[in-house]
Write a protein that holds these residues in place. Sequence first.
Motif, short mmCIF file in Angstrom:
data_model
loop_
_atom_site.label_atom_id
_atom_site.label_comp_id
_atom_site.label_asym_id
_atom_site.label_seq_id
_atom_site.Cartn_x
_atom_site.Cartn_y
_atom_site.Cartn_z
N GLY A 146 -11.69 34.19 34.60
CA GLY A 146 -11.22 33.51 33.53
C GLY A 146 -11.82 32.50 32.67
O GLY A 146 -12.81 31.91 33.52
N PRO A 147 -11.56 32.16 31.61
CA PRO A 147 -12.32 31.06 30.94
C PRO A 147 -12.35 29.60 31.41
O PRO A 147 -13.04 28.73 30.96
N GLY A 148 -11.35 29.39 32.15
CA GLY A 148 -10.96 27.97 32.71
C GLY A 148 -11.97 27.84 33.91
O GLY A 148 -11.73 26.35 34.50
N LEU A 204 -14.41 26.06 36.18
CA LEU A 204 -15.08 24.93 35.99
C LEU A 204 -16.46 25.48 36.65
O LEU A 204 -16.60 25.86 37.66
N LYS A 247 -17.96 21.54 33.32
CA LYS A 247 -17.60 22.27 31.98
C LYS A 247 -16.70 23.46 32.40
O LYS A 247 -17.03 24.26 33.24
N ALA A 248 -15.71 23.76 31.47
CA ALA A 248 -15.21 25.11 31.68
C ALA A 248 -16.04 26.31 31.18
O ALA A 248 -16.79 26.05 30.28
N LYS A 275 -15.53 28.75 29.41
CA LYS A 275 -15.63 29.20 27.93
C LYS A 275 -16.52 28.35 27.11
O LYS A 275 -17.10 28.75 26.46
N ASP A 276 -16.67 27.08 27.49
CA ASP A 276 -17.60 26.12 26.91
C ASP A 276 -19.11 26.71 26.80
O ASP A 276 -19.88 26.30 26.25
N ASP A 289 -8.79 38.40 30.01
CA ASP A 289 -7.90 37.27 30.06
C ASP A 289 -7.68 36.66 28.52
O ASP A 289 -8.76 36.58 27.83
N GLY A 313 -6.98 33.68 27.53
CA GLY A 313 -7.70 32.71 27.25
C GLY A 313 -9.16 32.85 26.72
O GLY A 313 -9.54 31.95 26.15
N TRP A 314 -9.81 33.82 26.63
CA TRP A 314 -11.06 34.06 26.19
C TRP A 314 -10.94 34.33 24.36
O TRP A 314 -11.84 34.09 23.87
#
Length: 114
Positions: free
Chosen positions: A71-73, A75, A90-91, A93-94, A109, A111-112
């Motif tokens: 998932g994008p979260g 770390l 950083k997450a 996704k960042d 997911d 969240g992406w």
Amino acid sequence: MLLADGSILTGTSPDAMNASVEVCHEIEPYCGAFRLNQRVVASVCLHRQPSGRTVVLSPCGVCRERLAVYGPGVLVAVADRRDPTVVVWKALKDVLPDYWMTAFPDEIDAGWTT
């Protein structure tokens, strides 16, 4: 690598005569997380230089792909721009803002794509 249950897994990268068959440090903990059926929460890769100085290595493209399934979260550690010995969290996704799988929103997911 930090897992959802609080476990910490470590890995190493043994040398090989043929550099093309070497594996990265993260392979071992990725496999361990899979074997334990645990989600990866955070990942850090550190490299000790011959001088003894330890620097932070951000995840390469292959490792970013491996982490993306969690998932994008997730770390990930990246080096501070002013001092590569300092961890900046950083997450995922960042650090992977244009993830190719967003073209398939029903397969990843949510969240992406938000």
